[in-house]
Design a protein around this motif. Structure first.
Motif, PDB file in Angstrom:
ATOM      1  N   LEU A 179       0.819  -1.216   0.000  1.00 33.33           N
ATOM      2  CA  LEU A 179       0.000   0.000   0.000  1.00 33.33           C
ATOM      3  C   LEU A 179       0.853   1.266   0.000  1.00 33.33           C
ATOM      4  O   LEU A 179       0.320   2.373   0.071  1.00 33.33           O
ATOM      5  N   GLY A 180       2.173   1.076  -0.076  1.00 30.82           N
ATOM      6  CA  GLY A 180       3.068   2.225  -0.199  1.00 30.82           C
ATOM      7  C   GLY A 180       3.813   2.609   1.064  1.00 30.82           C
ATOM      8  O   GLY A 180       4.621   3.548   1.051  1.00 30.82           O
ATOM      9  N   HIS A 181       3.616   1.905   2.151  1.00 31.14           N
ATOM     10  CA  HIS A 181       4.292   2.248   3.407  1.00 31.14           C
ATOM     11  C   HIS A 181       5.741   1.775   3.388  1.00 31.14           C
ATOM     12  O   HIS A 181       6.034   0.648   2.987  1.00 31.14           O
ATOM     13  N   ARG A 182       6.634   2.662   3.837  1.00 30.56           N
ATOM     14  CA  ARG A 182       8.059   2.352   3.868  1.00 30.56           C
ATOM     15  C   ARG A 182       8.613   2.329   5.288  1.00 30.56           C
ATOM     16  O   ARG A 182       9.705   1.815   5.509  1.00 30.56           O
ATOM     17  N   ARG A 183       7.898   2.901   6.226  1.00 33.99           N
ATOM     18  CA  ARG A 183       8.289   2.833   7.638  1.00 33.99           C
ATOM     19  C   ARG A 183       7.144   2.156   8.408  1.00 33.99           C
ATOM     20  O   ARG A 183       6.116   2.761   8.704  1.00 33.99           O
ATOM     21  N   ILE A 184       7.370   0.867   8.677  1.00 33.69           N
ATOM     22  CA  ILE A 184       6.342   0.029   9.307  1.00 33.69           C
ATOM     23  C   ILE A 184       6.852  -0.370  10.686  1.00 33.69           C
ATOM     24  O   ILE A 184       7.891  -1.018  10.814  1.00 33.69           O
ATOM     25  N   GLY A 185       6.127   0.039  11.721  1.00 34.55           N
ATOM     26  CA  GLY A 185       6.530  -0.273  13.085  1.00 34.55           C
ATOM     27  C   GLY A 185       5.925  -1.580  13.574  1.00 34.55           C
ATOM     28  O   GLY A 185       4.906  -2.048  13.052  1.00 34.55           O
ATOM     29  N   LEU A 186       6.553  -2.172  14.577  1.00 37.55           N
ATOM     30  CA  LEU A 186       6.052  -3.398  15.200  1.00 37.55           C
ATOM     31  C   LEU A 186       6.007  -3.226  16.710  1.00 37.55           C
ATOM     32  O   LEU A 186       7.022  -2.899  17.333  1.00 37.55           O
ATOM     33  N   VAL A 187       4.835  -3.434  17.291  1.00 38.68           N
ATOM     34  CA  VAL A 187       4.705  -3.522  18.745  1.00 38.68           C
ATOM     35  C   VAL A 187       4.770  -5.005  19.080  1.00 38.68           C
ATOM     36  O   VAL A 187       3.806  -5.749  18.867  1.00 38.68           O
ATOM     37  N   ALA A 188       5.929  -5.448  19.564  1.00 40.72           N
ATOM     38  CA  ALA A 188       6.209  -6.877  19.752  1.00 40.72           C
ATOM     39  C   ALA A 188       5.795  -7.345  21.135  1.00 40.72           C
ATOM     40  O   ALA A 188       5.607  -6.553  22.063  1.00 40.72           O
ATOM     41  N   GLY A 189       5.685  -8.671  21.280  1.00 39.35           N
ATOM     42  CA  GLY A 189       5.246  -9.276  22.529  1.00 39.35           C
ATOM     43  C   GLY A 189       6.362  -9.465  23.532  1.00 39.35           C
ATOM     44  O   GLY A 189       7.519  -9.089  23.299  1.00 39.35           O
ATOM     45  N   ARG A 190       6.017 -10.067  24.654  1.00 35.12           N
ATOM     46  CA  ARG A 190       6.950 -10.236  25.772  1.00 35.12           C
ATOM     47  C   ARG A 190       8.154 -11.066  25.359  1.00 35.12           C
ATOM     48  O   ARG A 190       8.015 -12.159  24.804  1.00 35.12           O
ATOM     49  N   PRO A 191       9.363 -10.572  25.634  1.00 33.79           N
ATOM     50  CA  PRO A 191      10.566 -11.367  25.353  1.00 33.79           C
ATOM     51  C   PRO A 191      10.512 -12.701  26.097  1.00 33.79           C
ATOM     52  O   PRO A 191      10.099 -12.773  27.254  1.00 33.79           O
ATOM     53  N   PHE A 193       8.673 -15.337  25.071  1.00 31.18           N
ATOM     54  CA  PHE A 193       7.608 -16.119  24.452  1.00 31.18           C
ATOM     55  C   PHE A 193       8.053 -16.518  23.048  1.00 31.18           C
ATOM     56  O   PHE A 193       8.564 -15.691  22.282  1.00 31.18           O
ATOM     57  N   SER A 194       7.822 -17.780  22.689  1.00 30.75           N
ATOM     58  CA  SER A 194       8.169 -18.205  21.333  1.00 30.75           C
ATOM     59  C   SER A 194       7.350 -17.430  20.310  1.00 30.75           C
ATOM     60  O   SER A 194       7.829 -17.125  19.213  1.00 30.75           O
ATOM     61  N   THR A 195       6.100 -17.101  20.650  1.00 34.46           N
ATOM     62  CA  THR A 195       5.254 -16.347  19.730  1.00 34.46           C
ATOM     63  C   THR A 195       5.860 -14.980  19.425  1.00 34.46           C
ATOM     64  O   THR A 195       5.814 -14.508  18.290  1.00 34.46           O
ATOM     65  N   SER A 196       6.439 -14.340  20.440  1.00 30.30           N
ATOM     66  CA  SER A 196       7.055 -13.022  20.232  1.00 30.30           C
ATOM     67  C   SER A 196       8.226 -13.126  19.269  1.00 30.30           C
ATOM     68  O   SER A 196       8.341 -12.347  18.312  1.00 30.30           O
ATOM     69  N   ALA A 197       9.111 -14.088  19.518  1.00 30.84           N
ATOM     70  CA  ALA A 197      10.293 -14.251  18.660  1.00 30.84           C
ATOM     71  C   ALA A 197       9.898 -14.582  17.230  1.00 30.84           C
ATOM     72  O   ALA A 197      10.470 -14.040  16.263  1.00 30.84           O
ATOM     73  N   GLU A 198       8.903 -15.461  17.068  1.00 30.19           N
ATOM     74  CA  GLU A 198       8.505 -15.873  15.721  1.00 30.19           C
ATOM     75  C   GLU A 198       7.831 -14.731  14.957  1.00 30.19           C
ATOM     76  O   GLU A 198       8.009 -14.599  13.740  1.00 30.19           O
ATOM     77  N   ARG A 199       7.075 -13.899  15.648  1.00 25.44           N
ATOM     78  CA  ARG A 199       6.422 -12.783  14.967  1.00 25.44           C
ATOM     79  C   ARG A 199       7.423 -11.684  14.615  1.00 25.44           C
ATOM     80  O   ARG A 199       7.278 -11.016  13.582  1.00 25.44           O
ATOM     81  N   ILE A 200       8.453 -11.511  15.440  1.00 20.20           N
ATOM     82  CA  ILE A 200       9.523 -10.586  15.069  1.00 20.20           C
ATOM     83  C   ILE A 200      10.245 -11.107  13.827  1.00 20.20           C
ATOM     84  O   ILE A 200      10.569 -10.350  12.903  1.00 20.20           O
ATOM     85  N   ARG A 217      14.801   0.783  15.568  1.00 21.00           N
ATOM     86  CA  ARG A 217      14.002   1.762  16.307  1.00 21.00           C
ATOM     87  C   ARG A 217      12.502   1.582  16.068  1.00 21.00           C
ATOM     88  O   ARG A 217      11.688   2.077  16.856  1.00 21.00           O
ATOM     89  N   LEU A 218      12.151   0.872  14.998  1.00 21.23           N
ATOM     90  CA  LEU A 218      10.731   0.668  14.688  1.00 21.23           C
ATOM     91  C   LEU A 218      10.143  -0.575  15.357  1.00 21.23           C
ATOM     92  O   LEU A 218       8.961  -0.875  15.175  1.00 21.23           O
ATOM     93  N   VAL A 219      10.952  -1.294  16.135  1.00 17.01           N
ATOM     94  CA  VAL A 219      10.476  -2.461  16.873  1.00 17.01           C
ATOM     95  C   VAL A 219      10.529  -2.135  18.362  1.00 17.01           C
ATOM     96  O   VAL A 219      11.597  -1.866  18.911  1.00 17.01           O
ATOM     97  N   VAL A 220       9.362  -2.137  19.013  1.00 16.01           N
ATOM     98  CA  VAL A 220       9.293  -1.792  20.432  1.00 16.01           C
ATOM     99  C   VAL A 220       8.636  -2.927  21.213  1.00 16.01           C
ATOM    100  O   VAL A 220       7.868  -3.723  20.660  1.00 16.01           O
ATOM    101  N   ASP A 221       8.944  -3.001  22.492  1.00 15.87           N
ATOM    102  CA  ASP A 221       8.462  -4.074  23.361  1.00 15.87           C
ATOM    103  C   ASP A 221       7.145  -3.669  24.001  1.00 15.87           C
ATOM    104  O   ASP A 221       7.094  -2.771  24.842  1.00 15.87           O
ATOM    105  N   GLY A 222       6.057  -4.365  23.611  1.00  9.89           N
ATOM    106  CA  GLY A 222       4.739  -4.114  24.195  1.00  9.89           C
ATOM    107  C   GLY A 222       4.387  -5.075  25.304  1.00  9.89           C
ATOM    108  O   GLY A 222       3.283  -5.009  25.858  1.00  9.89           O
ATOM    109  N   ASP A 223       5.309  -5.999  25.651  1.00 11.98           N
ATOM    110  CA  ASP A 223       5.164  -6.916  26.781  1.00 11.98           C
ATOM    111  C   ASP A 223       3.877  -7.744  26.735  1.00 11.98           C
ATOM    112  O   ASP A 223       3.404  -8.230  27.753  1.00 11.98           O
ATOM    113  N   SER A 224       3.278  -7.866  25.564  1.00 10.67           N
ATOM    114  CA  SER A 224       2.069  -8.687  25.358  1.00 10.67           C
ATOM    115  C   SER A 224       0.856  -8.218  26.150  1.00 10.67           C
ATOM    116  O   SER A 224      -0.093  -8.978  26.348  1.00 10.67           O
TER     117      SER A 224
END
Length: 352
Positions: A179-191, A193-200, A217-224
């Motif tokens: 859709l044209g986005h070049r800066r895509i951020g990720l609010v990641a899960g709790r370090p 968790f296998s789910t957090s690592a796999e989604r990163i 800088r676009l990946v931040v920890d949301g602690d699930s």
């Protein structure tokens, strides 16, 4: 009170035969079995579960340790486990570990002391004590949703059932990039968790597939969870070059991210596009409607029960890990039109 002897007289069989039907301790001819079951129904006989457990060394109960109270995502999984257990004649004992390793170890021990035949556990981010306890006591166990790494030659075998995580997350990223986005951020899960690592991992694969650089800088920890995700989203929005699109890695963090955007007067998708992992009950009621990855939550719970019963029946068989596909649910929070393309195809195709 109706007794087993009453059932035997009514069915024209021995008390031993009634016992074999109730406890599945020996094959019984189909017509004989049906005669016993008919007598039980007509007489209103209720088996003594405690006495049966003393004979068979089985309680026909399953322990379930998931954070269903503190994490609404697990509610549908719980429903799948309950339905699967009842289908096979098992009762369910439920405990909430609150994703806390120490409390997790305590509730699993309590379930074990109640002589459950096996356990289904959604492990915490630090499950070492949990694994040690289950191994020491040889408890038949299935890990649910979050995978746990164990050595191939481990003394105790654990089965696992989880969703695909990396491929579906990559699908969200490539969709936003398309859709044209070049800066895509990720609010990641709790370090941890296998789910957090796999989604990163999936996020990074999606960036690579779209030819976009990876900016830490676009990946931040949301602690699930919601509050931490709200703060993490604020961190992203405060960057000198904030993201124009956002991926949230579970449903609780989606709520936190939306709260942060609203507090800062940011409109979705006009000011920032949003896609989330976990489709949930209210996702279709938001304005805009949330583009999401939907997991097969109830199926995951039902599969966990079947794996556990297989493990109870054959403790030494090889361990199995099942990965269930997810679906990309295309709505409008990503910035697409109100009536998007059909969304019933599994979100797969990227390496895990």
């Amino acid at each position: 009170m109706v007794t087993m002897a009453d059932v035997a007289r009514s069915a024209g069989v021995s008390v031993a035969t009634v016992s074999h039907v109730l406890n599945s301790t020996r094959p019984v001819l189909p017509r004989t079995r049906q005669a016993v079951l008919t007598a039980i129904e007509e007489l209103g006989y209720t088996p003594n579960t405690l006495a049966r457990s003393l004979v068979t060394s089985r309680t026909r109960s399953i322990g379930l340790a998931v954070s269903a109270i503190s994490n609404p995502y697990f509610t549908e999984i719980l429903q799948g486990v309950e339905a699967g257990a009842l289908e096979h004649g098992y009762s369910l004992l439920i405990a909430d570990p609150h994703d806390d390793p120490e409390h997790e170890r305590t509730v699993v021990q309590l379930l074990h002391e109640r002589r459950v035949d096996g356990m289904i556990v959604a492990p915490s981010a630090a499950p070492r004590d949990l694994v040690a306890y289950l191994t020491r006591h040889a408890v038949p166990t299935v890990f649910l949703d979050r995978a746990v790494r164990t050595a191939p030659d481990a003394a105790h075998r654990f089965d696992q059932v989880c969703a695909e995580n990396a491929g579906p997350t990559a699908r969200l990223v490539t969709h936003l990039a398309g859709l044209g986005h070049r800066r895509i951020g990720l609010v990641a899960g709790r370090p941890g968790f296998s789910t957090s690592a796999e989604r990163i991992t999936g996020y990074r694969h999606g960036l690579a597939a779209a030819g976009l650089p990876h900016d830490e800088r676009l990946v931040v920890d949301g602690d699930s969870e919601s509050a931490a995700a709200e703060d993490a989203t604020g961190t992203l929005l405060a960057l000198a070059a904030p993201p124009t699109a956002l991926v949230t890695a579970n449903n609780a963090m989606t709520i936190g991210a939306l709260r942060a955007l609203r507090r800062r007067g940011r409109s979705v998708p006009r000011d920032i596009a949003l896609c989330c992992f976990d489709d949930f009950t209210w996702a279709d009621l938001f304005a805009p409607r949330l583009t999401a990855i939907a997991q097969s939550s109830r199926e995951m719970g039902a599969r966990a029960v079947r794996l556990l019963l297989d493990r109870i029946a054959a403790p030494d068989r090889p361990a199995r890990t099942l990965r269930l596909p997810c679906a990309f649910v295309h709505r409008t929070s990503c910035g697409c039109p109100e009536e998007p393309e059909p969304s019933d195809q599994p979100a797969k195709g990227f390496p895990s």
